[in-house]
Design a protein around this motif. Sequence first.
Motif, PDB file in Angstrom:
ATOM      1  N   LEU A  56       0.835  -1.215   0.000  1.00  8.48           N
ATOM      2  CA  LEU A  56       0.000   0.000   0.000  1.00  8.48           C
ATOM      3  C   LEU A  56       0.863   1.256   0.000  1.00  8.48           C
ATOM      4  CD1 LEU A  56      -2.877  -1.146   2.370  1.00  8.48           C
ATOM      5  CD2 LEU A  56      -3.051  -0.651  -0.097  1.00  8.48           C
ATOM      6  N   LYS A  57       1.940   1.180   0.757  1.00  7.42           N
ATOM      7  CA  LYS A  57       2.845   2.317   0.821  1.00  7.42           C
ATOM      8  C   LYS A  57       3.427   2.603  -0.576  1.00  7.42           C
ATOM      9  CE  LYS A  57       6.774   3.636   3.593  1.00  7.42           C
ATOM     10  NZ  LYS A  57       7.883   3.046   4.334  1.00  7.42           N
ATOM     11  N   ALA A  58       3.803   1.512  -1.235  1.00 10.98           N
ATOM     12  CA  ALA A  58       4.345   1.653  -2.596  1.00 10.98           C
ATOM     13  C   ALA A  58       3.292   2.219  -3.537  1.00 10.98           C
ATOM     14  CB  ALA A  58       4.831   0.295  -3.107  1.00 10.98           C
ATOM     15  N   PHE A  59       2.075   1.712  -3.407  1.00 11.97           N
ATOM     16  CA  PHE A  59       0.992   2.168  -4.277  1.00 11.97           C
ATOM     17  C   PHE A  59       0.741   3.665  -4.096  1.00 11.97           C
ATOM     18  CE2 PHE A  59      -3.563   3.038  -4.985  1.00 11.97           C
ATOM     19  CZ  PHE A  59      -3.582   2.806  -6.360  1.00 11.97           C
ATOM     20  N   ARG A  60       0.702   4.076  -2.846  1.00 12.30           N
ATOM     21  CA  ARG A  60       0.434   5.505  -2.581  1.00 12.30           C
ATOM     22  C   ARG A  60       1.566   6.377  -3.125  1.00 12.30           C
ATOM     23  NH1 ARG A  60      -1.355   3.505   3.267  1.00 12.30           N
ATOM     24  NH2 ARG A  60      -3.386   2.698   2.611  1.00 12.30           N
ATOM     25  N   HIS A  61       2.756   5.841  -3.047  1.00 11.93           N
ATOM     26  CA  HIS A  61       3.879   6.598  -3.585  1.00 11.93           C
ATOM     27  C   HIS A  61       3.794   6.672  -5.113  1.00 11.93           C
ATOM     28  CE1 HIS A  61       7.799   8.484  -3.247  1.00 11.93           C
ATOM     29  NE2 HIS A  61       8.074   7.893  -4.404  1.00 11.93           N
ATOM     30  N   TRP A  62       3.412   5.546  -5.707  1.00 11.20           N
ATOM     31  CA  TRP A  62       3.329   5.469  -7.183  1.00 11.20           C
ATOM     32  C   TRP A  62       2.340   6.502  -7.725  1.00 11.20           C
ATOM     33  CZ3 TRP A  62      -0.834   3.631 -10.388  1.00 11.20           C
ATOM     34  CH2 TRP A  62      -0.492   3.487 -11.741  1.00 11.20           C
ATOM     35  N   LEU A  63       1.244   6.675  -6.986  1.00 12.62           N
ATOM     36  CA  LEU A  63       0.230   7.640  -7.416  1.00 12.62           C
ATOM     37  C   LEU A  63       0.814   9.042  -7.587  1.00 12.62           C
ATOM     38  CD1 LEU A  63      -2.864   6.589  -5.240  1.00 12.62           C
ATOM     39  CD2 LEU A  63      -2.564   6.308  -7.715  1.00 12.62           C
ATOM     40  N   PHE A 180       8.235   2.449 -12.367  1.00 16.53           N
ATOM     41  CA  PHE A 180       7.864   1.055 -12.592  1.00 16.53           C
ATOM     42  C   PHE A 180       8.192   0.169 -11.402  1.00 16.53           C
ATOM     43  CE2 PHE A 180       8.359   2.863 -16.847  1.00 16.53           C
ATOM     44  CZ  PHE A 180       7.076   2.649 -17.314  1.00 16.53           C
ATOM     45  N   SER A 181       9.249   0.518 -10.667  1.00 17.60           N
ATOM     46  CA  SER A 181       9.551  -0.295  -9.488  1.00 17.60           C
ATOM     47  C   SER A 181       8.505  -0.034  -8.401  1.00 17.60           C
ATOM     48  CB  SER A 181      10.967  -0.024  -8.979  1.00 17.60           C
ATOM     49  OG  SER A 181      11.048   1.252  -8.387  1.00 17.60           O
ATOM     50  N   ALA A 182       7.979   1.179  -8.342  1.00 15.15           N
ATOM     51  CA  ALA A 182       6.925   1.472  -7.372  1.00 15.15           C
ATOM     52  C   ALA A 182       5.656   0.706  -7.730  1.00 15.15           C
ATOM     53  CB  ALA A 182       6.638   2.978  -7.331  1.00 15.15           C
ATOM     54  N   LEU A 183       5.343   0.707  -9.025  1.00 19.72           N
ATOM     55  CA  LEU A 183       4.173  -0.040  -9.490  1.00 19.72           C
ATOM     56  C   LEU A 183       4.331  -1.520  -9.161  1.00 19.72           C
ATOM     57  CD1 LEU A 183       1.529  -0.186 -11.154  1.00 19.72           C
ATOM     58  CD2 LEU A 183       2.952  -0.458 -13.197  1.00 19.72           C
ATOM     59  N   ASN A 184       5.520  -2.038  -9.455  1.00 19.47           N
ATOM     60  CA  ASN A 184       5.780  -3.445  -9.174  1.00 19.47           C
ATOM     61  C   ASN A 184       5.638  -3.739  -7.680  1.00 19.47           C
ATOM     62  OD1 ASN A 184       7.906  -5.502  -8.138  1.00 19.47           O
ATOM     63  ND2 ASN A 184       7.523  -6.142 -10.248  1.00 19.47           N
ATOM     64  N   SER A 185       6.186  -2.865  -6.851  1.00 21.85           N
ATOM     65  CA  SER A 185       6.136  -3.099  -5.402  1.00 21.85           C
ATOM     66  C   SER A 185       4.692  -3.173  -4.914  1.00 21.85           C
ATOM     67  CB  SER A 185       6.874  -1.986  -4.656  1.00 21.85           C
ATOM     68  OG  SER A 185       8.213  -1.938  -5.087  1.00 21.85           O
ATOM     69  N   ALA A 186       3.808  -2.431  -5.557  1.00 23.54           N
ATOM     70  CA  ALA A 186       2.406  -2.433  -5.140  1.00 23.54           C
ATOM     71  C   ALA A 186       1.686  -3.696  -5.592  1.00 23.54           C
ATOM     72  CB  ALA A 186       1.696  -1.197  -5.698  1.00 23.54           C
TER      73      ALA A 186
END
Lengths: 481, 254
Positions: A56-63, A180-186
């Motif tokens: 979730l943390k990664a997802f929020r960052h990706w946004l 893309f790494s943030a997207l992947n992490s999510a």
Amino acid sequence: MSDELKVIEETVLKDYKYGFVTDIEADEAPKGLNEDIVRFISAKKNEPEWMLEWRLKAFRHWLKMTEPNWANIKYPPIDYQDIIYYSAPKQKAKPKSLDEIDPELRKTFEKLGISLDEQKRLSGVAVDAVIDSVSIGTTFKTQLAELGIIFCSMSEAIREHPELVRKYLGSVVPMTDNYFSALNSAVFSDGSFCYIPKGVRSPMELSTYFRINAENTGQFERTLIVAEEGSYVSYLEGCTAPMRDENQLHAAVVELIAMDNAEIKYSTVQNWYPGDKQGNGGVYNFVTKRGMCQGRQSKISWTQVETGSAITWKYPSVILKGDHSAGEFYSVAVTNNHQQADTGTKMLHVGKNTKSRIVSKGISAGFSNNSYRGLVHVGKNALNARNFSQCDSLLLSDKCGAHTFPYIEVKNNSAVVEHEATTSKIGEDQLFYCNQRGIDTEAAIALIINGFAKEVMNQLPMEFAVEAQKLLAISLEGSVG
Amino acid sequence: MLTIQDLHAGVEGKEILKGINLEIKPGEVHAIMGPNGSGKSTLASVLAGRNDFTVTSGSVEFMGKNLLELSPEARAGEGIFLAFQYPVEIPGLSTINFVKASVNEVRKYRGEQPLDAVEFLKLMKEKMALMNIDQSLLRRSLNEGFSGGEKKRNEVFQMAMLKPRLAVLDETDSGLDIDAIRIVANGVNALRNKDNAVLAVTHYQRLLDYIIPDFVHVLYNGRIVKTGPKELALELEERGYDFIKNEINVGEEV
């Protein structure tokens, strides 16, 4: 223009031989991406709370991030809400052993030349087979476990070895590293986990075979390899996808960690569906691969043979943190028709007496565009850093492009950094010489290409090298002229 | 074996060969001599099937087949070998692997099984000794960094491996010192028998001291203007090509 050109033109029409689709029911998430999807994926995998939080943390960052646009590639905007982020083949029950794997899936891998049958398998390789979002089986697990080697799917590792995963996941490629790494992490769904304990040399090659099957589905795998002090592992990955008209997104993250005197050799034969001759369809391959030479005298070596994908955006890198550590990058990147590749490496010299070596061979044909992009960075404490880079380009047509973007940043004046680059074309003279010796144009191109790529091919494990050579020959019957 | 009749060929509309007639029988050695630009290398290239040149009229028959209809690789399969004036380099491809591919492709064309590693090695050792070639040379990338002499020896080594019916030597002596010429010529001579033939294209007579021709043809301005025994080569060496030009000018022979 000549008969030779015609032969090459004809052979390029050859089909992508891995383009079939397996007809199997899938358990899918609804299209689109939001926090619920991230929760859905985590729940599907029975993940512990910490893992969900991490996603979730990664997802929020990706946004908050924007897609990078500095690479020498062009593609229409990706609609991230039009992608399925989780798709798993429905299996009646979770297979307890390899014998229980759905015969349809087993057949799929057999068609790809990957046998999940341990008896039939060449004894030197253990395989983790990943289809869409899940691993369907890993061979030779028991034999490896006797040596203390952990080789399993990432999902299993999160459940069975949370202490190791928590310690290392995101330690080399932080979730915030890039878009893309943030997207992947999510949303990462599966991938392989390898742990080689202190002093152990893996007695066999470990390998993962990635297959995208389902429609409209992205593949987001995550691989983590940890080599403890004095250990050694050679890891291989292969990938294919069905032929589809629409583009499929593949955004993987691979992290390697090598402790004192450890060595990791990572080889890739990337053969994602490249799209058709007109440039329709094909996989968008946005991958972050990075290795950390954590310990003294550790070594990480990347070897890649890239023939597939409509778009490749990939820079396997090494952080040379330990004193006397060494990083290597050997690459053959082939582009044909309308493929675009922007690939290279980053060698970040941090420790003292570190060494890196880059050998990049770009081969472009058709209307394709092939760029090498590399960074050699020598930090201010990296005493006596040594780098050698060689970037060679071979052109097979006059409508394709080859580009080299070397970046060198040196902050310590004891460094020695060398860069060599060449560009050449397959000449009619070379082809005629081969023809006169009885070798037809198709075979001649294969010989010339393999000669050009030899230094890199030599780095591949034997079994893989043969496959890679064939692959080069097939994807390279591009156009000469 | 080879019958060339009224062969016309050129490049980009410019006619270079203007009516060549030539008959070669098994066991014979023919030399084609002539000044620069007379069309010697063009003739060699046309026989090998190089597509830079267009044949506009005439015929070439080889072992009963219409040679002009065959691809270059099929011509090689039929037994035509061209020793190149400027052998090309192929980086990263070892000479051994190249020659192995070549030998096996030619065998395939002839419906023969490929040589296995042991047979190939045996043949290779025998021919290496013939050409005074060291194995280390064959492990190197094809012709890359080879000296002029090494390149030409490598050409004749390949010829020995392929056992052609007709060997076309395109200025094989150019750029070689006398010792190198001797090695190359000895190699060619050792391969001669009653069933094969040699067509040696050369500017100078000196190669013909070692590869003794049965016939010497003088090529001038796209035509064979004079044919004679081996002594003709000596005469040319002595008197220069000018005497031929003068003879033509007075219309003795066309």
